[in-house]
Design a protein around this motif. Structure first.
Motif, PDB file in Angstrom:
ATOM      1  N   ALA A  85       0.844  -1.200   0.000  1.00 57.34           N
ATOM      2  CA  ALA A  85       0.000   0.000   0.000  1.00 57.34           C
ATOM      3  C   ALA A  85       0.879   1.249   0.000  1.00 57.34           C
ATOM      4  O   ALA A  85       0.863   2.060   0.928  1.00 57.34           O
ATOM      5  CB  ALA A  85      -0.933  -0.013   1.205  1.00 57.34           C
ATOM      6  N   ASP A  86       1.661   1.413  -1.081  1.00 58.49           N
ATOM      7  CA  ASP A  86       2.587   2.533  -1.165  1.00 58.49           C
ATOM      8  C   ASP A  86       2.267   3.478  -2.318  1.00 58.49           C
ATOM      9  O   ASP A  86       3.065   4.377  -2.631  1.00 58.49           O
ATOM     10  CB  ASP A  86       4.031   2.022  -1.309  1.00 58.49           C
ATOM     11  CG  ASP A  86       4.190   1.067  -2.503  1.00 58.49           C
ATOM     12  OD1 ASP A  86       3.242   0.952  -3.312  1.00 58.49           O
ATOM     13  OD2 ASP A  86       5.253   0.434  -2.607  1.00 58.49           O
ATOM     14  N   GLY A  87       1.112   3.276  -2.962  1.00 60.83           N
ATOM     15  CA  GLY A  87       0.716   4.149  -4.050  1.00 60.83           C
ATOM     16  C   GLY A  87       1.298   3.788  -5.389  1.00 60.83           C
ATOM     17  O   GLY A  87       0.996   4.443  -6.396  1.00 60.83           O
ATOM     18  N   ASN A  88       2.136   2.760  -5.439  1.00 57.33           N
ATOM     19  CA  ASN A  88       2.748   2.358  -6.703  1.00 57.33           C
ATOM     20  C   ASN A  88       1.931   1.290  -7.440  1.00 57.33           C
ATOM     21  O   ASN A  88       2.322   0.861  -8.520  1.00 57.33           O
ATOM     22  CB  ASN A  88       4.164   1.848  -6.458  1.00 57.33           C
ATOM     23  CG  ASN A  88       5.091   2.972  -6.019  1.00 57.33           C
ATOM     24  OD1 ASN A  88       5.245   3.966  -6.716  1.00 57.33           O
ATOM     25  ND2 ASN A  88       5.666   2.841  -4.841  1.00 57.33           N
ATOM     26  N   THR A  89       0.825   0.853  -6.842  1.00 53.63           N
ATOM     27  CA  THR A  89      -0.101  -0.057  -7.508  1.00 53.63           C
ATOM     28  C   THR A  89      -1.480   0.590  -7.500  1.00 53.63           C
ATOM     29  O   THR A  89      -2.042   0.882  -6.445  1.00 53.63           O
ATOM     30  CB  THR A  89      -0.163  -1.420  -6.803  1.00 53.63           C
ATOM     31  OG1 THR A  89       1.139  -2.001  -6.786  1.00 53.63           O
ATOM     32  CG2 THR A  89      -1.110  -2.355  -7.534  1.00 53.63           C
ATOM     33  N   ALA A 256      -8.450   3.918  -8.401  1.00 52.73           N
ATOM     34  CA  ALA A 256      -8.630   3.707  -6.967  1.00 52.73           C
ATOM     35  C   ALA A 256      -7.375   3.036  -6.431  1.00 52.73           C
ATOM     36  O   ALA A 256      -6.561   2.500  -7.188  1.00 52.73           O
ATOM     37  CB  ALA A 256      -9.858   2.835  -6.705  1.00 52.73           C
ATOM     38  N   VAL A 257      -7.221   3.074  -5.118  1.00 56.49           N
ATOM     39  CA  VAL A 257      -6.080   2.435  -4.463  1.00 56.49           C
ATOM     40  C   VAL A 257      -6.570   1.730  -3.205  1.00 56.49           C
ATOM     41  O   VAL A 257      -7.744   1.804  -2.842  1.00 56.49           O
ATOM     42  CB  VAL A 257      -4.984   3.465  -4.086  1.00 56.49           C
ATOM     43  CG1 VAL A 257      -4.366   4.084  -5.326  1.00 56.49           C
ATOM     44  CG2 VAL A 257      -5.549   4.551  -3.167  1.00 56.49           C
ATOM     45  N   SER A 258      -5.652   1.082  -2.538  1.00 53.94           N
ATOM     46  CA  SER A 258      -5.970   0.471  -1.247  1.00 53.94           C
ATOM     47  C   SER A 258      -6.259   1.564  -0.218  1.00 53.94           C
ATOM     48  O   SER A 258      -5.620   2.623  -0.234  1.00 53.94           O
ATOM     49  CB  SER A 258      -4.787  -0.380  -0.777  1.00 53.94           C
ATOM     50  OG  SER A 258      -4.895  -0.674   0.605  1.00 53.94           O
ATOM     51  N   PRO A 259      -7.186   1.330   0.700  1.00 52.05           N
ATOM     52  CA  PRO A 259      -7.453   2.327   1.743  1.00 52.05           C
ATOM     53  C   PRO A 259      -6.272   2.496   2.701  1.00 52.05           C
ATOM     54  O   PRO A 259      -6.255   3.434   3.505  1.00 52.05           O
ATOM     55  CB  PRO A 259      -8.683   1.763   2.467  1.00 52.05           C
ATOM     56  CG  PRO A 259      -8.661   0.300   2.176  1.00 52.05           C
ATOM     57  CD  PRO A 259      -8.081   0.164   0.796  1.00 52.05           C
ATOM     58  N   LYS A 260      -5.286   1.607   2.607  1.00 51.58           N
ATOM     59  CA  LYS A 260      -4.111   1.699   3.465  1.00 51.58           C
ATOM     60  C   LYS A 260      -3.039   2.634   2.909  1.00 51.58           C
ATOM     61  O   LYS A 260      -2.052   2.921   3.593  1.00 51.58           O
ATOM     62  CB  LYS A 260      -3.521   0.305   3.672  1.00 51.58           C
ATOM     63  CG  LYS A 260      -4.449  -0.663   4.395  1.00 51.58           C
ATOM     64  CD  LYS A 260      -3.826  -2.046   4.527  1.00 51.58           C
ATOM     65  CE  LYS A 260      -4.785  -3.028   5.193  1.00 51.58           C
ATOM     66  NZ  LYS A 260      -4.198  -4.394   5.274  1.00 51.58           N
ATOM     67  N   VAL A 261      -3.221   3.102   1.698  1.00 55.20           N
ATOM     68  CA  VAL A 261      -2.259   4.043   1.124  1.00 55.20           C
ATOM     69  C   VAL A 261      -2.315   5.353   1.915  1.00 55.20           C
ATOM     70  O   VAL A 261      -3.402   5.898   2.124  1.00 55.20           O
ATOM     71  CB  VAL A 261      -2.560   4.306  -0.366  1.00 55.20           C
ATOM     72  CG1 VAL A 261      -1.650   5.399  -0.911  1.00 55.20           C
ATOM     73  CG2 VAL A 261      -2.391   3.027  -1.175  1.00 55.20           C
ATOM     74  N   PRO A 262      -1.177   5.886   2.358  1.00 62.27           N
ATOM     75  CA  PRO A 262      -1.184   7.130   3.142  1.00 62.27           C
ATOM     76  C   PRO A 262      -1.850   8.280   2.397  1.00 62.27           C
ATOM     77  O   PRO A 262      -1.701   8.419   1.177  1.00 62.27           O
ATOM     78  CB  PRO A 262       0.305   7.404   3.374  1.00 62.27           C
ATOM     79  CG  PRO A 262       0.958   6.065   3.289  1.00 62.27           C
ATOM     80  CD  PRO A 262       0.183   5.310   2.243  1.00 62.27           C
TER      81      PRO A 262
END
Length: 324
Positions: A85-89, A256-262
């Motif tokens: 969950a680092d924003g790269n996916t 969209a991204v994972s909700p865990k992405v900062p």
């Protein structure tokens, strides 16, 4: 003791905030992956690759597209959630993957809680299409034909629980007829069935029906929306013909991204996406595919829109699918 715990708690929060800020400053420090929950070459994949090209130029990093199809998009969504969950996916998806299909297929995640919408990039409308030689040119003529033989008509859909099914069921109810719902495994076979006259009609995306309409293989009777579509200016809206129930039948494509992405990374991704969405060249490329460009709302507003759509399709599913 309480005071020390309070201080420690604030220290932990401060550390987490600084860590998130540090990640945001670094993003994107490496290749960014866009997951498309659909096969290559389709109407989700092609615009995703257009977006990837523009995003790469915007952020100065390589952006690759990975197709992860299956289970109504669930496999692709799960692949995004399983990545760091680092924003790269990033997930590039059509709204139906999150707002329609989950009501019918029940994925192992909550699409409204376990997925964090970032930005919409385009929208698309639905159009009612029939075979080219269908003996009616508008909804009034279609209604007369269907009412003359109320049990003979049929309508296709790419799968149960989709807009195509809901549209057919609404027509059944409004006209007092009993068209049969014929679900297929995907849009291409449904459109092939329509062209070979195995079914009477289908409510389909402009993106997929557009080329067939331009090629003279199908005929459009009505289009969703409150105004006519610039790409088909001669096709009247449903509302113009007395069917306001179809005015809001539209879909979205976005990321969209994972909700865990900062949160700081989400904001950087949103800002980059908004700049891409504002480019005239991006508009031109997706408009040629039948999409209408949009100015992305904030991630919070986009999430609210998807929640409204999810609730709307849930109600349609309960009314027209579960009660059958």
């Amino acid at each position: 003791m309480k005071a020390s715990i309070h201080v420690v708690g604030r220290s932990v929060l401060a550390a987490l905030f600084l860590a998130g800020a540090s990640l945001a400053q670094a993003w994107p420090e490496r290749t960014v992956k866009i997951i498309v929950p659909a096969p290559p070459g389709g109407n989700m994949d092609v615009p995703a690759r257009v977006f990837a090209n523009f995003l790469s130029k915007e952020i100065g990093q390589t952006v690759i597209v990975e197709n992860t199809a299956g289970a109504g998009g669930s496999i692709g969504v799960q692949a995004m959630l399983n990545a760091p969950a680092d924003g790269n996916t990033i997930l590039y998806t059509s709204s139906n993957v999150l707002t329609e299909i989950p009501h019918a297929m029940k994925p192992p995640y909550d699409p409204m809680k376990d997925v964090r919408p970032v930005a919409a990039l385009s929208k698309y409308r639905y159009v009612l299409v029939v075979p080219q030689d269908y003996p009616a040119n508008d909804l009034a003529g279609m209604a007369r034909l269907l009412k003359a033989e109320p049990d003979k008509g049929s309508f296709a859909s790419p799968s149960p629980g989709t807009v195509a099914q809901f549209g057919g069921e609404i027509l059944n109810r409004k006209l007092g007829v009993n068209m049969q719902h014929v679900p297929y495994y995907g849009t291409p076979p449904a459109l092939n069935a329509l062209m070979s006259k195995q079914v009477t009609l289908i409510l389909d995306s402009v993106v997929t029906s557009g080329p067939l309409l331009q090629g003279g293989k199908l005929k459009a009777l009505a289009i969703a929306g409150t105004t006519r579509y610039a790409g088909m200016p001669k096709v009247p809206t449903f509302a113009e013909q007395g069917y306001p129930e179809f005015s809001d039948f539209s879909g979205w494509q976005g990321i969209a991204v994972s909700p865990k992405v900062p949160a700081p990374i989400v904001e950087k991704l949103y800002a980059a996406t908004r700049r891409v969405a504002g480019l005239a060249q991006f508009h031109e490329q997706i408009a040629r595919m039948g999409f209408e460009p949009v100015v992305p709302d904030s991630p919070q507003q986009f999430a609210q829109r998807l929640q409204l759509d999810y609730d709307h399709f849930g109600e349609l599913n309960r009314t027209f699918v579960l009660k059958q």
